[in-house]
Design a protein around this motif. Structure first.
Motif, mmCIF file in Angstrom:
data_model
loop_
_atom_site.group_PDB
_atom_site.id
_atom_site.type_symbol
_atom_site.label_atom_id
_atom_site.label_comp_id
_atom_site.label_asym_id
_atom_site.label_seq_id
_atom_site.Cartn_x
_atom_site.Cartn_y
_atom_site.Cartn_z
ATOM 1 N N VAL A 63 66.396 65.395 0.773
ATOM 2 C CA VAL A 63 67.892 65.466 1.010
ATOM 3 C C VAL A 63 68.167 65.050 2.386
ATOM 4 C CG1 VAL A 63 69.721 67.048 0.574
ATOM 5 C CG2 VAL A 63 67.998 66.790 -1.220
ATOM 6 N N ARG A 64 67.476 65.927 3.043
ATOM 7 C CA ARG A 64 67.969 65.680 4.543
ATOM 8 C C ARG A 64 67.763 64.373 5.123
ATOM 9 N NH1 ARG A 64 68.933 69.292 8.081
ATOM 10 N NH2 ARG A 64 69.026 71.603 7.743
ATOM 11 N N SER A 65 66.675 63.781 4.459
ATOM 12 C CA SER A 65 66.600 62.306 4.981
ATOM 13 C C SER A 65 67.574 61.326 4.631
ATOM 14 C CB SER A 65 65.033 61.849 4.648
ATOM 15 O OG SER A 65 64.003 62.664 5.431
ATOM 16 N N PHE A 66 68.235 61.906 3.303
ATOM 17 C CA PHE A 66 68.965 60.876 2.579
ATOM 18 C C PHE A 66 70.555 61.003 2.953
ATOM 19 C CE2 PHE A 66 71.396 60.611 -1.369
ATOM 20 C CZ PHE A 66 71.647 59.055 -1.665
ATOM 21 N N VAL A 67 71.061 62.209 3.441
ATOM 22 C CA VAL A 67 72.323 62.624 3.528
ATOM 23 C C VAL A 67 72.383 62.522 5.111
ATOM 24 C CG1 VAL A 67 74.256 64.184 3.476
ATOM 25 C CG2 VAL A 67 72.595 63.865 1.364
ATOM 26 N N PRO A 68 73.247 61.542 5.575
ATOM 27 C CA PRO A 68 73.581 61.474 7.229
ATOM 28 C C PRO A 68 74.277 62.684 7.788
ATOM 29 C CG PRO A 68 74.862 59.729 6.253
ATOM 30 C CD PRO A 68 74.005 60.517 4.946
#
Length: 278
Positions: A271-276
């Motif tokens: 999720v952290r990698s996906f949501v800027p």
């Protein structure tokens, strides 16, 4: 927990607050927001995490007797929840329960900026797999849900394939499961709500149309699927990824359906990698 009054009744929710991007985390049937208890701590420093308690059996406040608690009705309730809290550009995360996919087909996805679809119901896998079929059979019988969940007071029953054994590789702690099941043990109105949901699955053609509508979702989408899932086929995760115009796939090893239980750190990282961040 905070609460908001919606058309179906009072819905409780957790909200970490903050000014970061909004992540709304949805749980599945006969569980509540504590499904995300290992995920929210890994996100809350940078994200506002909102976790509604959907009327799927572990909710503590019964819905109105005339509430639409079909799969589609609960999906509409999610859209109403986003409206009521005026949440915008939301990253909507679903686990186990796949009904939120209907928001795209119904044109109720304006507040959704990104989708994260973790192992969940899709295509015609409603109710899903062996546990879902078992629950559906119980809901059709008079007193069936009461008996089915009474049996889950017996802890060895919880690890059978037709109950929760295939939902997570690692057993959910008994105190957590006790909290999930207690409303169904103690309230006929909660069992009524769950029965309305379980028996409110639309025809197969409509389910497939929901999946087909994902081809129109023109925003980023991340599919996170358990590689060893026995209830939600991995092939479904791959198909969903291919259908989503901006779909990405992450396969999580050493996990069954409930990735938030089996691999919460991996899910946080995805999720952290996906949501800027701003």
């Amino acid at each position: 927990m905070t609460e908001v009054t919606l058309s179906a009744g009072v819905v409780e929710y957790g909200d970490t607050g903050g000014d970061g991007p909004v992540v709304v985390l949805l749980h599945g049937v006969a569980m509540d927001g504590s499904l995300w208890r290992h995920v929210v701590p890994g996100l809350r420093s940078d994200f506002r995490c909102v976790v509604p308690m959907l009327p799927l059996g572990a909710h503590r406040r019964p819905m109105r007797p005339d509430a639409d608690l079909t799969v589609l009705g609960v999906a509409h309730l999610v859209a109403e929840f986003l409206d009521a809290l005026d949440l915008r550009d939301v990253t909507l995360v679903m686990s186990d329960w796949g009904g939120a996919q209907a928001l795209v087909a119904e044109g109720r996805d304006q507040r959704i900026g990104r989708l994260v679809i973790t192992s969940c119901e899709a295509f015609d896998n409603f109710p899903p797999g062996l546990p879902g079929r078992n629950l559906y059979t119980a809901a059709k019988l008079p007193g069936g849900l009461r008996l089915a969940f009474a049996l889950l007071r017996l802890r060895p029953m919880r690890r059978l394939p037709l109950t929760w054994g295939w939902m997570s590789k690692r057993p959910v702690p008994h105190d957590v499961m006790d909290a999930w099941f207690r409303p169904l043990w103690t309230s006929a109105a909660i069992r009524r709500d769950l029965r309305a949901y379980v028996l409110g699955v639309p025809p197969r053609d409509e389910l497939l149309a929901w999946a087909e509508a994902l081809r129109t979702f023109d925003r980023p989408a991340l599919v996170v699927w358990a590689a060893e899932d026995k209830v939600m086929p991995l092939a479904h995760g791959r198909r969903l990824t291919d259908m989503l115009p901006q779909g990405e796939l992450v396969e999580i090893a050493d996990s069954f359906t409930l990735i938030p239980e089996d691999q919460p750190q991996r899910l946080c990282e995805a999720v952290r990698s996906f949501v800027p961040l701003p």
